[in-house]
Every structure is written in C-alpha cells, then in structure tokens.
Design a protein around this motif. Structure first.
Motif, mmCIF file in Angstrom:
data_model
loop_
_atom_site.group_PDB
_atom_site.id
_atom_site.type_symbol
_atom_site.label_atom_id
_atom_site.label_comp_id
_atom_site.label_asym_id
_atom_site.label_seq_id
_atom_site.Cartn_x
_atom_site.Cartn_y
_atom_site.Cartn_z
ATOM 1 N N PHE A 269 1.212 -0.717 0.493
ATOM 2 C CA PHE A 269 -0.100 0.021 0.209
ATOM 3 C C PHE A 269 0.336 1.530 0.100
ATOM 4 O O PHE A 269 0.962 2.076 -1.038
ATOM 5 N N MET A 270 1.477 1.089 1.349
ATOM 6 C CA MET A 270 2.505 3.341 1.112
ATOM 7 C C MET A 270 3.342 2.872 -0.172
ATOM 8 O O MET A 270 3.279 4.127 -0.684
ATOM 9 N N GLU A 271 3.928 2.124 -0.184
ATOM 10 C CA GLU A 271 5.347 2.299 -1.061
ATOM 11 C C GLU A 271 4.657 2.541 -2.021
ATOM 12 O O GLU A 271 4.558 3.315 -3.383
ATOM 13 N N PRO A 272 3.912 1.661 -3.537
ATOM 14 C CA PRO A 272 3.076 1.624 -4.288
ATOM 15 C C PRO A 272 2.506 2.917 -4.841
ATOM 16 O O PRO A 272 2.639 3.456 -5.696
ATOM 17 N N LEU A 273 1.932 3.542 -3.627
ATOM 18 C CA LEU A 273 1.262 4.797 -3.864
ATOM 19 C C LEU A 273 1.561 5.553 -3.243
ATOM 20 O O LEU A 273 0.691 6.878 -3.161
ATOM 21 N N ASN A 274 3.077 5.986 -3.407
ATOM 22 C CA ASN A 274 3.739 7.014 -2.706
ATOM 23 C C ASN A 274 3.040 7.225 -1.584
ATOM 24 O O ASN A 274 3.071 8.800 -1.230
ATOM 25 N N ILE A 275 2.901 7.071 0.212
ATOM 26 C CA ILE A 275 2.065 7.419 1.108
ATOM 27 C C ILE A 275 3.208 7.695 1.979
ATOM 28 O O ILE A 275 3.047 6.828 2.961
ATOM 29 N N SER A 276 2.947 8.943 2.505
ATOM 30 C CA SER A 276 3.919 8.832 3.989
ATOM 31 C C SER A 276 3.402 8.443 4.971
ATOM 32 O O SER A 276 2.141 8.824 5.502
ATOM 33 N N VAL A 277 4.251 7.938 5.957
ATOM 34 C CA VAL A 277 4.098 8.168 7.382
ATOM 35 C C VAL A 277 3.011 9.361 7.610
ATOM 36 O O VAL A 277 1.387 8.536 8.321
ATOM 37 N N LYS A 278 3.456 10.014 7.943
ATOM 38 C CA LYS A 278 2.208 11.797 8.042
ATOM 39 C C LYS A 278 0.516 11.993 7.292
ATOM 40 O O LYS A 278 0.205 12.130 8.229
ATOM 41 N N LYS A 279 1.328 12.004 5.936
ATOM 42 C CA LYS A 279 -0.393 11.325 5.588
ATOM 43 C C LYS A 279 -1.165 10.782 5.622
ATOM 44 O O LYS A 279 -2.181 10.947 6.398
ATOM 45 N N MET A 280 -0.651 9.328 5.651
ATOM 46 C CA MET A 280 -1.729 8.434 6.159
ATOM 47 C C MET A 280 -2.211 9.117 7.451
ATOM 48 O O MET A 280 -3.338 8.655 8.047
ATOM 49 N N ALA A 281 -1.583 8.787 8.768
ATOM 50 C CA ALA A 281 -1.735 9.114 10.106
ATOM 51 C C ALA A 281 -2.846 10.189 9.911
ATOM 52 O O ALA A 281 -3.374 10.699 10.903
ATOM 53 N N HIS A 282 -2.770 11.325 8.976
ATOM 54 C CA HIS A 282 -3.304 12.724 9.558
ATOM 55 C C HIS A 282 -4.388 12.126 8.654
ATOM 56 O O HIS A 282 -5.914 12.099 9.072
#
Length: 105
Positions: free
Chosen positions: A18-31
């Motif tokens: 999820f995170m790597e393929p969608l280029n999502i950071s921990v900060k963005k996802m948490a928010h």
C-alpha cells in the motif's frame, strides 16, 4: 536441520502493498485516518500490533476489507507462537472424548 522461512511482518504487508506503491508517507496516512503518527510508526517498527480499530481505518482508507490488516496481524501472531512454542505444544495430548458425544457449543 530444517531451514525456517522468515515470518512475514505487518510492516512489509502495509509498506509493500500500500504505502510504497501509492507513495503515501506515514505522516499523510496518519493525518488522513486521524491517528497519531507515532501509532503508525510503532506498528511499522513492530512495537505495536494492528488493533481492530486501526484495521477498520486502514481498510476504509485503502478501499479493502476492514478486517484484512487485523486478520493478517493475528495470522502472523499465530505463526510466531507456533514457531516459538512448538516443543511445548507437541507435548500436549488431546483430551479423550467419546466419538458420539462431541459438542463444540
């Protein structure tokens, strides 16, 4: 001697799928899912397990089943417990029961 495979981790699943393929950071996802950034960091570091609540939030966020992350976490926990305690588990003998008198209720 049997060579054991490495156990999967929830970090690898969340990060690789999820995170790597969608280029999502921990900060963005948490928010975006309204959880503390440290909570996500702890899960990814293996310091904290995925809770039912977090699994629901992640499922909704990524558009998958709301229990997938929780179920994968529990599967990992079961594999780990079996591997770490196999000798102890092998010593347990099933309680004898009469064939026609089995009730799982």
């Amino acid at each position: 001697m049997e060579k054991l495979m490495l156990l999967p981790t929830i970090k690898k699943f969340i990060w690789n799928e999820f995170m790597e393929p969608l280029n999502i950071s921990v900060k963005k996802m948490a928010h975006d899912i309204d959880v503390p950034e440290t909570g996500i960091q702890h899960v990814l570091a293996g310091k904290k397990e995925v809770s039912a609540e977090l699994s629901i939030k992640l499922g909704k966020y990524f558009g998958v089943s709301d229990d997938i992350f929780f179920n994968i976490q529990k599967d990992i926990d079961m594999r780990k417990a079996k591997r770490m305690n196999q000798k102890s588990f092998n010593k347990i003998k099933p309680f004898p029961r009469k064939k026609n008198n089995i009730s799982l209720a």
